[in-house]
Write an enzyme that holds these catalytic residues in place. Sequence first.
Site, PDB file in Angstrom:
ATOM      1  N   LYS A 207       1.342  -1.611  -6.182  1.00 50.74           N
ATOM      2  CA  LYS A 207       2.103  -2.851  -6.011  1.00 50.74           C
ATOM      3  C   LYS A 207       2.277  -3.550  -7.366  1.00 50.74           C
ATOM      4  O   LYS A 207       3.360  -3.920  -7.749  1.00 50.74           O
ATOM      5  CB  LYS A 207       1.386  -3.755  -5.008  1.00 50.74           C
ATOM      6  N   GLU A 213      -7.394   2.081 -12.110  1.00 48.61           N
ATOM      7  CA  GLU A 213      -7.610   3.412 -11.541  1.00 48.61           C
ATOM      8  C   GLU A 213      -6.296   4.186 -11.473  1.00 48.61           C
ATOM      9  O   GLU A 213      -6.208   5.353 -11.868  1.00 48.61           O
ATOM     10  CB  GLU A 213      -8.173   3.296 -10.102  1.00 48.61           C
ATOM     11  N   GLY A 272      -0.923  -5.644  -0.283  1.00 49.18           N
ATOM     12  CA  GLY A 272      -1.225  -4.219  -0.487  1.00 49.18           C
ATOM     13  C   GLY A 272      -1.707  -3.546   0.788  1.00 49.18           C
ATOM     14  O   GLY A 272      -1.258  -2.453   1.146  1.00 49.18           O
ATOM     15  N   ARG A 273      -2.632  -4.184   1.492  1.00 49.19           N
ATOM     16  CA  ARG A 273      -3.206  -3.554   2.688  1.00 49.19           C
ATOM     17  C   ARG A 273      -2.267  -3.626   3.884  1.00 49.19           C
ATOM     18  O   ARG A 273      -2.617  -3.182   4.980  1.00 49.19           O
ATOM     19  CB  ARG A 273      -4.563  -4.177   3.002  1.00 49.19           C
ATOM     20  N   GLU A 358     -10.987  -6.854   3.605  1.00 48.75           N
ATOM     21  CA  GLU A 358     -10.369  -7.518   2.455  1.00 48.75           C
ATOM     22  C   GLU A 358      -9.620  -8.762   2.947  1.00 48.75           C
ATOM     23  O   GLU A 358      -9.486  -9.744   2.235  1.00 48.75           O
ATOM     24  CB  GLU A 358      -9.419  -6.555   1.716  1.00 48.75           C
ATOM     25  N   HIS A 389     -23.279  12.062  17.779  1.00 56.06           N
ATOM     26  CA  HIS A 389     -24.443  12.808  17.291  1.00 56.06           C
ATOM     27  C   HIS A 389     -24.968  12.238  15.985  1.00 56.06           C
ATOM     28  O   HIS A 389     -25.688  12.908  15.247  1.00 56.06           O
ATOM     29  CB  HIS A 389     -24.069  14.278  17.136  1.00 56.06           C
ATOM     30  N   LYS A 517     -13.708  -6.133 -11.314  1.00 56.94           N
ATOM     31  CA  LYS A 517     -12.708  -5.522 -12.206  1.00 56.94           C
ATOM     32  C   LYS A 517     -12.873  -6.074 -13.611  1.00 56.94           C
ATOM     33  O   LYS A 517     -12.860  -5.341 -14.598  1.00 56.94           O
ATOM     34  CB  LYS A 517     -11.286  -5.886 -11.751  1.00 56.94           C
TER      35      LYS A 517
HETATM   36  O1  F6P Z   1      -8.584  -3.965  -4.275  1.00 58.01           O
HETATM   37  C1  F6P Z   1      -7.694  -4.926  -4.704  1.00 58.01           C
HETATM   38  C2  F6P Z   1      -6.277  -4.482  -4.559  1.00 58.01           C
HETATM   39  O2  F6P Z   1      -5.477  -5.450  -5.134  1.00 58.01           O
HETATM   40  C3  F6P Z   1      -5.857  -4.196  -3.115  1.00 58.01           C
HETATM   41  O3  F6P Z   1      -5.563  -5.345  -2.424  1.00 58.01           O
HETATM   42  C4  F6P Z   1      -4.706  -3.304  -3.339  1.00 58.01           C
HETATM   43  O4  F6P Z   1      -4.340  -2.644  -2.168  1.00 58.01           O
HETATM   44  C5  F6P Z   1      -5.283  -2.384  -4.393  1.00 58.01           C
HETATM   45  O5  F6P Z   1      -6.037  -3.250  -5.227  1.00 58.01           O
HETATM   46  C6  F6P Z   1      -4.292  -1.626  -5.204  1.00 58.01           C
HETATM   47  O6  F6P Z   1      -3.405  -2.473  -5.868  1.00 58.01           O
HETATM   48  P1  F6P Z   1      -2.052  -1.957  -6.471  1.00 58.01           P
HETATM   49  O7  F6P Z   1      -1.220  -1.431  -5.341  1.00 58.01           O
HETATM   50  O8  F6P Z   1      -1.429  -3.147  -7.125  1.00 58.01           O
HETATM   51  O9  F6P Z   1      -2.359  -0.863  -7.457  1.00 58.01           O
END
Ligand code: F6P
Length: 553
Positions: A207, A213, A272-273, A358, A389, A517
């Site tokens: 987003k 990452e 995002g979620r 979240e 189980h 972060k």
């Molecule tokens: O974990 C924080 C967050 O902002 C989430 O809400 C989001 O889904 C994820 O990081 C990834 O963010 P992006 O889509 O901006 O890379």
Amino acid sequence: MSTGAVDPTTTAAWSRLARLAGSFQPDLRSSLTPDWVEEQTLVAGDLHVDLSKNLVDAEVESALLALADEVDVLGRRDAMLAGERINVTEDRAVLHTALRLPAGASLTVDGQDVVADVHEVLERAYAFAERVRSGEWTGVTGRRIETVVNIGIGGSDLGPVMAYEALEPYRQDGLSCRFISNIDPTDAGQSLSGLDPETTLFIVSSKTFGTLETLTNARLCRAWLLEQLPAGTDADAAVAQHFVAVSTALDKVADFGIDTDNAFGFWDWVGGRYSMDSAIGLSLVIAIGPERFAELLAGFHAMDEHFRTAPAAANVPLRMGLLNVWYTNFLGAHTHAVLPYSQLLHRFPAYLQQLTMESNGKGVRWDGTPVDYDTGEVFWGEPGTNGQHAFYQLIHQGTRLVPADFIAFARPAYPLVDEVDGRQVDVHELFLANFFAQTKALAFGKTADEVRAEGVEEALVPARTFPGNRPTTSIMAPLLTPGVLGQLVALYEHITFVEGAVWGIDSFDQWGVELGKQLAQELGPAVSGDTGVLAEQDPSTQSLIGYYQEHRG
Ligand code: F6P
């Protein structure tokens, strides 16, 4: 809609619920009558939802609905659907429901018809997916794409991967997806292993296009691609054919070197979620095709319509959200199990963890005032019967109250038959027998007398007794189709919304992920050997980094 958050504990309904909880003695053995089951069985789209095995009676239910009224859950729902900026701390509208409005509908936000925007991107994503699926879009050496690698994390990963797994029977043969999310280099290493660069397409999904990452993994994949392609391949042409992006930050996409013609946008009003049904679902669109993806969106929309229009007592997300409030705030539950009796939904609990935790893991209301009641539930689960189980022991006989949602489908994705002593056994029926048995066992338990009647010696009777009155909700549908998956996801989105609205929190921000972060950025140099930065750290962090440095080899 007022922007001040109501403290729910100041409402008359909250006091009434506290009183009712004080004297509430659940006894599902006697309360679960045919009339009760009929009354508590609700329908939302294709979902058949049996709430009858929950620990409530008519009085508790009416108090829960009164609570929803007093804190104006439905007013907040309407504000969300209308595009008001209910994400107060980020000053944003919350419009994931607009992602699934049908073409031709209209919703104007800040003078912009968002439905037209949504469908414009969808059409581009559908056209691109068709080109990949048909083989018209090729890699730089002219070979057909066989593997799509989605690079993203959190909401840019969990929804697509969950749905890709869930809709496995609908995938196109010869085209598969992989998902890289973790910054642990093992993830990229494993995911790239065995891939042919000439037939691999990367989708960088982020987003913000600023997530460490994702950008790290994107760079690793770009380097891998350029290294593995035949010598002499033009790097720009390779990136253009093998990298596309999904983001709200198209300028950053261009900075990364991805042609914005091959980028698919979305908007800051999609959390995002809550984004798997936006272009973030591109890997899924490629895997299952635009037609199936459109069915998924129609499923989401059907649940949105149910949430918008069903009367309160028959409104499944409202009722389920209120039950969760009852368990969390009045009966002392801390966690909530979600137990799909479908191997295809094996990533659904992980998906729900981000969606619910979240969203609702907050300690202040949306106006910044602190809460002095519990919010959020720890969501967890595994598919049945694997969970049976592993951890069901605690749900059946442990000391904690764990409300559980059981999910099952009447028709199997793989109808297999086992032969036992010359008899044909439908394995799906065996599976469903477990689904039915578990909610029955949890509700009714087994009394000491029933255990004795089985001839169990007295010393073992306590250990073999089941207290019962363990609450469950059963959700069934005919088959796990794209439309049904959309309904299920939207159901949980709205349950999460209802809980957040009662608690008066902002379910759409996620400030709680920022500190970690920030500190990771600050600690990076210390980990790599900067002794000055290391010396500024607390003793425990210094000692842990010291251990790493000693053992890194
Ligand atoms: O974990 C924080 C967050 O902002 C989430 O809400 C989001 O889904 C994820 O990081 C990834 O963010 P992006 O889509 O901006 O890379």
